[in-house]
Design an enzyme around this catalytic site. Structure first.
Site, PDB file in Angstrom:
ATOM      1  N   GLU A  97      -8.222 -21.088 -15.637  1.00 50.27           N
ATOM      2  CA  GLU A  97      -8.565 -21.718 -14.355  1.00 50.27           C
ATOM      3  C   GLU A  97      -9.756 -22.643 -14.589  1.00 50.27           C
ATOM      4  O   GLU A  97     -10.794 -22.212 -15.091  1.00 50.27           O
ATOM      5  CB  GLU A  97      -8.929 -20.647 -13.321  1.00 50.27           C
ATOM      6  CG  GLU A  97      -9.106 -21.251 -11.934  1.00 50.27           C
ATOM      7  CD  GLU A  97     -10.041 -20.440 -11.034  1.00 50.27           C
ATOM      8  OE1 GLU A  97      -9.916 -20.563  -9.819  1.00 50.27           O
ATOM      9  OE2 GLU A  97     -10.907 -19.710 -11.556  1.00 50.27           O
ATOM     10  N   ASP A 155     -10.311 -16.627 -15.396  1.00 49.04           N
ATOM     11  CA  ASP A 155     -11.066 -17.067 -14.232  1.00 49.04           C
ATOM     12  C   ASP A 155     -12.156 -18.073 -14.624  1.00 49.04           C
ATOM     13  O   ASP A 155     -12.934 -17.810 -15.546  1.00 49.04           O
ATOM     14  CB  ASP A 155     -11.714 -15.814 -13.619  1.00 49.04           C
ATOM     15  CG  ASP A 155     -12.264 -16.043 -12.238  1.00 49.04           C
ATOM     16  OD1 ASP A 155     -11.465 -16.274 -11.318  1.00 49.04           O
ATOM     17  OD2 ASP A 155     -13.502 -15.987 -12.072  1.00 49.04           O
ATOM     18  N   HIS A 169      -4.744 -17.096  -4.372  1.00 47.89           N
ATOM     19  CA  HIS A 169      -5.564 -16.307  -3.447  1.00 47.89           C
ATOM     20  C   HIS A 169      -6.788 -17.074  -2.940  1.00 47.89           C
ATOM     21  O   HIS A 169      -7.529 -16.548  -2.116  1.00 47.89           O
ATOM     22  CB  HIS A 169      -6.003 -15.024  -4.156  1.00 47.89           C
ATOM     23  CG  HIS A 169      -6.821 -15.315  -5.373  1.00 47.89           C
ATOM     24  ND1 HIS A 169      -6.297 -15.916  -6.502  1.00 47.89           N
ATOM     25  CD2 HIS A 169      -8.137 -15.133  -5.626  1.00 47.89           C
ATOM     26  CE1 HIS A 169      -7.251 -16.081  -7.388  1.00 47.89           C
ATOM     27  NE2 HIS A 169      -8.381 -15.621  -6.896  1.00 47.89           N
ATOM     28  N   ASN A 226      -0.216   4.518  -0.266  1.00 44.82           N
ATOM     29  CA  ASN A 226      -0.793   5.796   0.180  1.00 44.82           C
ATOM     30  C   ASN A 226      -1.454   5.741   1.552  1.00 44.82           C
ATOM     31  O   ASN A 226      -2.182   6.650   1.939  1.00 44.82           O
ATOM     32  CB  ASN A 226      -1.782   6.336  -0.875  1.00 44.82           C
ATOM     33  CG  ASN A 226      -2.943   5.372  -1.105  1.00 44.82           C
ATOM     34  OD1 ASN A 226      -3.012   4.329  -0.436  1.00 44.82           O
ATOM     35  ND2 ASN A 226      -3.821   5.697  -2.020  1.00 44.82           N
ATOM     36  N   ASP A 232      -3.907   4.031   2.777  1.00 50.75           N
ATOM     37  CA  ASP A 232      -5.347   3.812   2.976  1.00 50.75           C
ATOM     38  C   ASP A 232      -5.656   2.369   3.392  1.00 50.75           C
ATOM     39  O   ASP A 232      -6.815   1.979   3.497  1.00 50.75           O
ATOM     40  CB  ASP A 232      -6.154   4.212   1.727  1.00 50.75           C
ATOM     41  CG  ASP A 232      -5.855   3.309   0.530  1.00 50.75           C
ATOM     42  OD1 ASP A 232      -4.992   2.408   0.641  1.00 50.75           O
ATOM     43  OD2 ASP A 232      -6.491   3.504  -0.535  1.00 50.75           O
ATOM     44  N   ASP A 269       0.860  -1.194   0.000  1.00 45.54           N
ATOM     45  CA  ASP A 269       0.000   0.000   0.000  1.00 45.54           C
ATOM     46  C   ASP A 269       0.890   1.235   0.000  1.00 45.54           C
ATOM     47  O   ASP A 269       1.667   1.442   0.938  1.00 45.54           O
ATOM     48  CB  ASP A 269      -0.884  -0.060   1.253  1.00 45.54           C
ATOM     49  CG  ASP A 269      -1.625   1.247   1.501  1.00 45.54           C
ATOM     50  OD1 ASP A 269      -1.810   2.018   0.541  1.00 45.54           O
ATOM     51  OD2 ASP A 269      -2.019   1.470   2.672  1.00 45.54           O
ATOM     52  N   ASP A 303      -1.883  -1.233  -3.732  1.00 44.31           N
ATOM     53  CA  ASP A 303      -2.186  -0.498  -4.967  1.00 44.31           C
ATOM     54  C   ASP A 303      -1.058  -0.646  -5.992  1.00 44.31           C
ATOM     55  O   ASP A 303      -0.011  -1.245  -5.701  1.00 44.31           O
ATOM     56  CB  ASP A 303      -2.458   0.989  -4.650  1.00 44.31           C
ATOM     57  CG  ASP A 303      -1.409   1.565  -3.716  1.00 44.31           C
ATOM     58  OD1 ASP A 303      -0.220   1.244  -3.922  1.00 44.31           O
ATOM     59  OD2 ASP A 303      -1.764   2.314  -2.778  1.00 44.31           O
TER      60      ASP A 303
HETATM   61  C1  NOJ Z   1     -12.145 -18.024  -9.099  1.00 37.97           C
HETATM   62  C2  NOJ Z   1     -11.319 -16.975  -8.435  1.00 37.97           C
HETATM   63  O1  NOJ Z   1     -10.010 -17.412  -8.300  1.00 37.97           O
HETATM   64  C3  NOJ Z   1     -11.978 -16.665  -7.119  1.00 37.97           C
HETATM   65  O2  NOJ Z   1     -11.204 -15.847  -6.301  1.00 37.97           O
HETATM   66  C4  NOJ Z   1     -13.313 -16.035  -7.408  1.00 37.97           C
HETATM   67  O3  NOJ Z   1     -14.004 -15.840  -6.198  1.00 37.97           O
HETATM   68  C5  NOJ Z   1     -14.163 -16.913  -8.320  1.00 37.97           C
HETATM   69  N1  NOJ Z   1     -13.418 -17.480  -9.416  1.00 37.97           N
HETATM   70  C6  NOJ Z   1     -15.278 -16.108  -8.905  1.00 37.97           C
HETATM   71  O4  NOJ Z   1     -14.734 -15.168  -9.796  1.00 37.97           O
END
Ligand code: NOJ
Length: 583
Positions: free
Chosen positions: A279, A220, A351, A37, A39, A35, A43
């Protein structure tokens, strides 16, 4: 040295040519990276500030999780404008600067492409939701309630499908008295790829990013874009009582057609050095081979989920104890299945996944040893490795103290849905989240022992993991034997030794429950990886099918313990990488 001529004889041109086969990708989750700035939200200028860190690690490609305009119901995986940077992350100028700085150092950049769904705040959906006669009504999946039902009550949904984020996949719209489909949160309506206008709009947006200098896309849940238009009910599953729609939308009738069309429309006439990774929850080896066969022109590689599902039951919240044999069998199937055509991606973390050292390693006594072992067995396989921010430091899961510490919509929806059952306790939901919740991966990057782990001078949007005092980048960079330096060495090895990227894979001792061992062979070069997945030592004399004597005198390339005279004894979580040349 490997003889380049031998290598060419043994592999096809596509296999040796593609630059991303000897590349390592690093995933940045911008919200939690740095980060600039104060907040509390990471970023783009924050990422810019750490570009030299990425360069030092040696990675080739940066994949940015979504930075587009978004209401952040799902931290950016709910996009309201595909061609704007969310103000919390910065501006398009910041983005252009980041691209330039990465390119200047020889790194590439891959954007997250979220086109199975948009945000319900995207103008396309707002228009679509304006009524049944909207020109964009058919851009999403709108359906009447189940015959004989008025709509709005549980059970009146057009299908019985359960959402990935708990509850039904349908949201009722009172004004039109129709439902719209959302495989994820209700704020993430699914686009209707059957409609050619949708596809045209998406391809044109993708070309716009390529024109801006991006080098590819991570797509995704891209295997969900083609649904069976009949939308059949799914088999009812417990404990939710909702149906499993997965077979009807995870490998839909037009998936290959859509992906090929995208390839042609977006990359077709460009040439260039792009990379695409899709993915694909639930993808099988056979499907992946088709998706990634270069001749078919669909994708370069896919993220499959088999190996990160081995400790889960019917849902991710149900726990199955880790079993090394299951893990080895899974990897073996994928390594063998994509050996002749297609290509693997290799990952432990992202993530959405809990931290690997807490999951399959030992994040207590053998934290450093097991973090390095896990890195080695992944990076030495055939495929393109992905490193998720903080993995290279051995970042761990988080002991969340209460539900108030959580931010992830998947976890929050899970808790409210699970607690509908009076037999489920709040504590048990928290225990599950500590084990597999996505927030484990999303706490701030641990840069140093300074306040907030050096991530922000403000209050971070999600608390730091308290162990940043000891686990952080500043205490590992340049320190021999650190997890960071080990990752750096693995990445270097991939760049220097062609057998790592291109060699054939062969599993050794597949039935041994604690040793993970395999060879990689390219021409006259052979590598051996031996790893002890246990808190206790393992005597290799007892391991059949290894023929270790033949490796005596070979070169020790990398290890997580100092060598000893006791060659045949693997210490707890010990890994060794050896090389020899066979003439
Ligand atoms: C897969 C992504 O990696 C995940 O973080 C997201 O919540 C779902 N697809 C929906 O976009």
């Amino acid at each position: 040295m490997t003889d380049a001529a031998t290598l060419l004889v043994e592999t096809t041109p596509e296999q040796t040519d593609a630059w991303w086969k000897s590349a390592v990708v690093y995933q940045v989750y911008p919200r939690s990276f740095a980060d600039s700035n104060g907040d509390g939200i990471g970023d783009l200028p924050g990422i810019l500030h750490h570009v030299d860190y990425l360069d030092e690690l040696g990675i080739d490609v940066v994949w940015l999780s979504p930075i587009y305009a978004s209401p952040h119901a799902d931290n950016g995986y709910d996009i309201s404008d595909y061609q704007a940077i969310d103000p919390s992350y910065g501006t398009l100028d910041d983005f252009d600067r980041l691209v330039a700085e990465l390119h200047r150092r020889g790194m590439k950049i891959v954007m997250d492409l979220v086109v199975n769904h948009t945000s319900d705040e995207h103008p396309w959906f707002i228009e679509s939701a304006s009524g049944p006669s909207s020109p964009k009504r058919d851009w999403y999946w709108w359906r009447a309630p189940r015959p004989g039902q008025l709509g709005g009550d549980r059970g009146a949904e057009p299908t019985n499908w359960e959402s990935f984020f708990s509850g039904p996949t349908w949201e009722f719209d009172k004004s039109s008295r129709e439902y719209y489909l959302h495989l994820f949160d209700r704020k993430q309506p699914d686009l209707n790829w059957e409609n050619p206008e949708v596809r045209t709009a998406i391809y044109s947006m993708m070309r716009w990013w390529l024109d801006r200098g991006v080098d590819g896309f991570r797509m995704d849940v891209i295997n969900l874009i083609s649904k069976d238009p009949a939308l059949p009910d799914g088999e009812v599953q417990s404990p939710s009582g909702l149906g499993n729609g997965f077979p009807h939308f995870s490998y839909g009738p037009r998936i290959h057609e859509f992906l090929h069309e995208m390839h042609v429309e977006v990359f077709g006439s460009r040439g260039g050095d792009f990379v695409t990774v899709g993915e694909m929850p639930g993808a099988t080896v056979e499907q992946a081979r088709l998706y990634t066969d270069p001749v078919r022109q669909e994708l370069d590689m896919v993220f499959q989920f088999e190996h990160v599902g081995i400790d889960q039951g019917a849902t991710k919240w149900q726990h199955v104890p880790f079993d090394l044999l299951t893990l080895k069998r899974s990897f073996m199937r994928w390594q063998d299945g994509l050996a002749e055509s297609g290509w693997n991606s290799l990952y432990w973390n992202n993530h959405d996944q809990p931290r690997i050292v807490s999951r399959f390693g030992n994040d207590g006594r053998y934290w450093s040893e097991s973090a390095r072992l896990l890195a080695a067995v992944l990076h030495l396989q055939r495929g393109t490795p992905f490193v998720y921010q903080g993995e290279e430091l051995g970042m761990t899961n988080v002991p969340f103290a209460s539900h108030d510490d959580l931010r992830d919509i998947e976890s929050l929806n899970y808790v409210s849905e699970a607690l509908r059952d009076p037999d489920v306790t709040a504590d048990s939901t928290l225990a599950n989240i500590r084990r597999v919740g996505r927030d484990n991966a999303r706490t701030p990057m641990q840069w140093s022992a300074a306040d907030n782990a050096g991530f922000s001078t403000g209050t971070p949007w999600i608390d730091t993991n308290a162990n940043y005092i000891t686990i952080n980048a500043a205490s590992q960079r340049g320190i021999a034997g650190s997890v960071f330096e080990f990752y750096r060495s693995l990445i270097q090895l991939r760049h220097d030794e062609p057998a790592v990227a291109h060699g054939d894979f062969r599993m050794l001792a597949p039935d041994n429950p604690s040793v993970f061992a395999f060879t990689r062979t390219a021409g006259t070069t052979q590598l051996l990886v031996i790893a002890n997945f246990a808190d206790a030592p393992t005597d290799l004399e007892n391991v059949e099918e290894m023929d270790l004597e033949s490796w005596s005198g070979s070169e020790l390339l990398l290890a997580n313990y100092a060598p000893t005279a006791a060659d045949m004894l693997l210490r707890p979580w010990e890994v060794r990488i050896l090389r020899r040349y066979c003439l």
